[in-house]
Design a protein around this motif. Structure first.
Motif, PDB file in Angstrom:
ATOM      1  N   ASP A 155      18.487 -83.070  43.633  1.00  0.00           N
ATOM      2  CA  ASP A 155      17.617 -83.140  44.801  1.00  0.00           C
ATOM      3  C   ASP A 155      16.183 -83.513  44.458  1.00  0.00           C
ATOM      4  O   ASP A 155      15.564 -84.327  45.145  1.00  0.00           O
ATOM      5  CB  ASP A 155      17.654 -81.817  45.583  1.00  0.00           C
ATOM      6  CG  ASP A 155      17.338 -80.596  44.726  1.00  0.00           C
ATOM      7  OD1 ASP A 155      17.279 -80.717  43.484  1.00  0.00           O
ATOM      8  OD2 ASP A 155      17.154 -79.498  45.306  1.00  0.00           O
ATOM      9  N   LYS A 156      15.628 -82.953  43.414  1.00  0.00           N
ATOM     10  CA  LYS A 156      14.219 -83.140  43.098  1.00  0.00           C
ATOM     11  C   LYS A 156      13.927 -84.402  42.286  1.00  0.00           C
ATOM     12  O   LYS A 156      12.767 -84.757  42.103  1.00  0.00           O
ATOM     13  CB  LYS A 156      13.675 -81.922  42.339  1.00  0.00           C
ATOM     14  CG  LYS A 156      13.565 -80.696  43.232  1.00  0.00           C
ATOM     15  CD  LYS A 156      12.748 -79.618  42.586  1.00  0.00           C
ATOM     16  CE  LYS A 156      12.427 -78.529  43.590  1.00  0.00           C
ATOM     17  NZ  LYS A 156      11.608 -79.025  44.705  1.00  0.00           N
ATOM     18  N   CYS A 157      14.937 -85.070  41.806  1.00  0.00           N
ATOM     19  CA  CYS A 157      14.728 -86.219  40.917  1.00  0.00           C
ATOM     20  C   CYS A 157      14.447 -87.477  41.734  1.00  0.00           C
ATOM     21  O   CYS A 157      15.300 -87.947  42.486  1.00  0.00           O
ATOM     22  CB  CYS A 157      15.935 -86.422  40.015  1.00  0.00           C
ATOM     23  SG  CYS A 157      15.683 -87.713  38.783  1.00  0.00           S
ATOM     24  N   ILE A 158      13.241 -88.040  41.571  1.00  0.00           N
ATOM     25  CA  ILE A 158      12.847 -89.222  42.344  1.00  0.00           C
ATOM     26  C   ILE A 158      12.809 -90.494  41.508  1.00  0.00           C
ATOM     27  O   ILE A 158      12.536 -91.580  42.036  1.00  0.00           O
ATOM     28  CB  ILE A 158      11.472 -89.025  43.005  1.00  0.00           C
ATOM     29  CG1 ILE A 158      10.394 -88.778  41.935  1.00  0.00           C
ATOM     30  CG2 ILE A 158      11.516 -87.903  44.025  1.00  0.00           C
ATOM     31  CD1 ILE A 158       8.980 -88.865  42.471  1.00  0.00           C
ATOM     32  N   GLY A 159      13.060 -90.379  40.198  1.00  0.00           N
ATOM     33  CA  GLY A 159      12.988 -91.565  39.357  1.00  0.00           C
ATOM     34  C   GLY A 159      13.094 -91.213  37.893  1.00  0.00           C
ATOM     35  O   GLY A 159      13.608 -90.145  37.542  1.00  0.00           O
ATOM     36  N   ALA A 160      12.635 -92.116  37.048  1.00  0.00           N
ATOM     37  CA  ALA A 160      12.688 -91.924  35.593  1.00  0.00           C
ATOM     38  C   ALA A 160      11.288 -92.008  35.022  1.00  0.00           C
ATOM     39  O   ALA A 160      10.448 -92.775  35.480  1.00  0.00           O
ATOM     40  CB  ALA A 160      13.584 -92.977  34.946  1.00  0.00           C
ATOM     41  N   GLY A 161      11.025 -91.207  33.988  1.00  0.00           N
ATOM     42  CA  GLY A 161       9.710 -91.229  33.348  1.00  0.00           C
ATOM     43  C   GLY A 161       9.628 -90.083  32.344  1.00  0.00           C
ATOM     44  O   GLY A 161      10.524 -89.260  32.278  1.00  0.00           O
ATOM     45  N   GLU A 162       8.703 -90.007  31.557  1.00  0.00           N
ATOM     46  CA  GLU A 162       7.646 -90.950  31.294  1.00  0.00           C
ATOM     47  C   GLU A 162       8.166 -91.918  30.235  1.00  0.00           C
ATOM     48  O   GLU A 162       8.283 -91.557  29.069  1.00  0.00           O
ATOM     49  CB  GLU A 162       6.403 -90.183  30.811  1.00  0.00           C
ATOM     50  CG  GLU A 162       5.246 -90.993  30.405  1.00  0.00           C
ATOM     51  CD  GLU A 162       4.101 -90.108  29.877  1.00  0.00           C
ATOM     52  OE1 GLU A 162       3.039 -90.687  29.638  1.00  0.00           O
ATOM     53  OE2 GLU A 162       4.267 -88.882  29.701  1.00  0.00           O
ATOM     54  N   ILE A 163       8.552 -93.128  30.647  1.00  0.00           N
ATOM     55  CA  ILE A 163       9.112 -94.130  29.754  1.00  0.00           C
ATOM     56  C   ILE A 163       7.971 -94.866  29.052  1.00  0.00           C
ATOM     57  O   ILE A 163       7.068 -95.387  29.712  1.00  0.00           O
ATOM     58  CB  ILE A 163       9.996 -95.127  30.521  1.00  0.00           C
ATOM     59  CG1 ILE A 163      11.048 -94.387  31.360  1.00  0.00           C
ATOM     60  CG2 ILE A 163      10.644 -96.112  29.561  1.00  0.00           C
ATOM     61  CD1 ILE A 163      12.016 -93.538  30.582  1.00  0.00           C
TER      62      ILE A 163
END
Length: 399
Positions: A155-163
């Protein structure tokens, strides 16, 4: 601490939403602003706390899109790992919404722990999101084994990072590795109705934004899929960002990077960076600011060896907001937009977040005429009164 009530009536607030709405009243019902306008009242007979701000300025709560909730760093050994974030250390900075991430260390820090910390901070009163992954590609850490799946099912995951990109601490991936994770995040975002944002750590390497331009040149992956951060860490990277932003991308200025700090002598002061970007023709809506809060601020020698470390402080966001207005002479509405509405739009949580108005989350701050942070409300609950925290985390010492 004020007594909790379902209704709170705010009287005589000079609201910047971020646009200047003048002096008005608004009613908080639970976690939302239920109504706004002169003479608004609570339902007849309902218990209601009334707060008269006597014309003080009300702004949206800051949205920090780059926070190391469970700590960061470790480049100088285990003793240089920064500690976990405490609730009141966030609220006294005017931050009401934050997105957590890992960094250099995707081995002893875990996305699962990050998710648990985000849920804890939300239980304590903030609004929280996370990014899956860490600096390294292609073997970036996830919970489900897939960036796309993490975004869809968590639910809380909006993307990927810190790449990491253009940095000696990255996994030195190929352009195709970067393109692949961008595609995974994009599709995950589409399926789940989220941003699918890649929070891209930009290092001091000479490649700068070259790879980001290469990934997006075909038009298949839009520039808005990326949030390249630390863009003010050196002049050449910062000015390269002008073309990126004018072509439709975001540039994220780090409030915790300042040319007066050791190891950052070539940086551009954050408030100055915003003014210079605007003067260069960068659209205001393409500029965001985040803190790198609670992350390590390592200092390296010419050979790349760590020689010192500090800790990122979210207080720099308010400092740079004030300096944008007082030193760089930006209108309050423009300055606050960089820290609120623009960030919310990049994260695709606008207009729920990033603005003050009826139907929005009751996240706002109150500042004095001389730019001191006076009060903070998050999700309808007052967290800071007269500059002091009044709500504390579960294991915080109560002041």
């Amino acid at each position: 601490m004020p007594e909790k009530t379902f209704f709170t009536l705010i009287r005589h607030a000079h609201v910047y939403a971020p646009e200047d709405l003048g002096v008005t009243d608004f009613l908080i019902a639970g976690e939302k602003i239920a109504a706004m306008g002169s003479g608004v009242e609570a339902p007849k007979g309902a218990a209601c706390r009334t707060v008269d701000l006597a014309g003080a300025r009300v702004l949206p709560g800051f949205i920090d899109s780059h926070v190391h909730m469970i700590g960061g760093g470790g480049e100088g050994g285990p003793h240089t790992r920064t500690p976990e974030l405490l609730l009141s250390k966030v609220t006294v900075c005017g931050v009401t919404t934050l997105a957590g991430l890992l960094g250099t260390d995707g081995v002893t820090r875990h996305v699962e722990s990050l998710l648990a910390k985000a849920r804890a901070l939300e239980t304590e009163g903030l609004s929280t999101y996370i990014y899956t992954g860490a600096y390294q590609l292609p073997d970036t850490p996830t919970i489900t084994g897939s960036v796309r799946k993490d975004i869809v099912v968590i639910d809380k995951c909006i993307g990927a990072g810190e790449i990491a990109m253009s940095d000696h601490r990255s996994g030195q991936p190929s352009v195709q590795d970067y393109r692949y994770i961008a595609a995974q995040a994009r599709v995950g975002g589409m399926i789940s109705g989220k941003a699918g944002l890649i929070n891209m750590h930009m290092g001091n390497g000479t490649d700068g934004l070259k790879v980001l331009f290469a990934i997006t040149e075909s038009g298949e992956i839009p520039k808005t899929q990326f949030l390249p951060t630390h863009m003010n860490r050196k002049r050449s990277l910062f000015e390269e960002g002008f073309a990126w932003a004018k072509a439709g991308g975001y540039i994220d200025i780090t409030s915790g990077i300042n040319p007066e700090d050791p190891g950052s002598e070539g940086a551009v002061k954050p408030a100055t960076a915003v003014r210079e970007a605007l003067e260069a023709g960068v659209p205001l809506e393409r500029i965001t600011m985040s803190s790198d809060g609670n992350g390590s601020m390592p200092v390296f020698d010419a050979a790349g060896n760590p020689i010192g470390v500090g800790v990122g402080d979210e207080k720099t966001m308010f400092t740079e907001f004030r300096d944008m207005v007082e030193k760089e002479k930006l209108p309050i509405g423009q300055a606050i937009q960089v820290l609120t509405a623009n960030v919310a739009k990049a994260m695709q949580i606008y207009p729920k977040k990033g603005t003050v108005g009826a139907g929005r989350d009751a996240d706002f701050i109150v500042i004095t005429e001389d730019f001191l942070l006076q009060h903070v409300w998050a999700r309808g609950q007052q967290m800071v009164a007269d500059g002091k925290p009044i709500v504390f985390g579960t294991f915080e010492p109560k002041e």
